[in-house]
Design an enzyme around this catalytic site. Structure first.
Site, PDB file in Angstrom:
ATOM      1  CB  SER A  85       0.553  -8.016  -1.940  1.00  0.00           C
ATOM      2  OG  SER A  85       0.541  -6.769  -1.262  1.00  0.00           O
ATOM      3  CE1 TYR A 104      -3.708  -6.148  -4.689  1.00  0.00           C
ATOM      4  CE2 TYR A 104      -2.655  -5.166  -2.770  1.00  0.00           C
ATOM      5  CZ  TYR A 104      -2.562  -5.772  -4.005  1.00  0.00           C
ATOM      6  OH  TYR A 104      -1.327  -6.007  -4.552  1.00  0.00           O
TER       7      TYR A 104
END
Length: 262
Positions: free
Chosen positions: A132, A145
């Site tokens: 990501s 995250y």
């Protein structure tokens, strides 16, 4: 002359990006093995794609046993299982959420790699880890995250170095804002209003199939060509912290043909 069918294992394949990747690779001629916890969801998709469904949880330390006795070998491993939990600041974030994110994103990837690395070496295959853009920069409320996806990035880079001299490709794909049905909804524990606000006003965030096209492209290149990393964002997202939330006034309609290489 017959050609041996290549097999692609895709984790997180019950929805979103994982399901789109499995669908795209099946269209490319791969036999797809769909791996996820939700047996019914992957069973239906596997049947539609002519693939194999394996109900398994990548956070299970013994997940490898789910693949014991298989009569196929893995040519491409796509580690897509992952996700985010919560958006609290570091000072008040739940450690359990951080642990769960690390387990699925990082350790889940490690478990699957250890399960199939011998296959990939034998078949001269490819590892594609879905990371990501959260691995590239921190943002408020995203520390857990970001840390987990940074872990995926670090292990991918280390793996590539460790496999130097072996005919195996190691690819990292780093998507930015992707609008799927479940990612933000799961992150905010079912709060649909907060989930929808993530994409509010954004003109054409990425779709799951946009990311799947990138995977297809990386797989479809000649076997000596490695895409070390591919950062892919919607035009409306200039950086992790810079998102344009007004119309962009595109000239062409939304449904456009894909590039020739997909």
């Amino acid at each position: 002359m017959t050609h041996e069918v290549r097999t692609a294992v895709v984790t997180g394949a019950s929805s979103g990006i994982g399901a789109a990747i499995a669908t795209r690779l099946a269209g490319d001629g791969y036999r797809v093995v769909l791996v996820a916890r939700r047996r019914e969801r992957i069973g239906e998709l596997a049947a539609a794609l002519g693939g194999i469904a394996v109900a398994a949880d990548v956070t299970d330390p013994d997940v490898a046993r789910r693949f014991a006795g298989r009569d196929w070998r893995c040519d491409v491993l796509v580690n897509c299982a992952g996700g985010a939990l919560g958006a609290e600041p570091v000072g008040t974030g739940a450690v359990a959420d951080w642990s769960a994110m690390y387990d699925v994103n990082v350790l889940g990837t490690v478990r699957m790699l250890q399960t199939f690395l011998d296959d990939l070496l034998e078949r001269q295959g490819a590892v594609i880890n879905i990371s990501s853009t959260a691995a590239l920069a921190g943002y408020e409320g995203g520390a857990g995250y970001c840390a987990a996806k940074s872990g995926v990035r670090a292990l991918t880079q280390s793996l590539r170095l460790e496999l130097a001299g072996k005919p195996v490709r190691v690819v990292e794909i780093l998507p930015g804002m992707v609008h799927t049905d479940e990612f933000a909804l799961n992150r905010f524990r079912g709060d649909a209003g907060r989930a929808q606000a993530v994409y509010q006003g954004v003109d054409r965030p990425l779709t799951a199939d946009d990311v799947a096209r990138c995977v297809s492209f990386a797989c479809g290149l000649p076997s000596h060509v490695n895409i070390d990393e591919m950062i892919v964002r919607p035009v409306a997202q200039a950086a992790q912290h810079k998102v344009h939330r007004e119309r962009l006034h595109w000239n062409e309609p939304l449904a456009v043909p894909g590039p020739r290489w997909v």
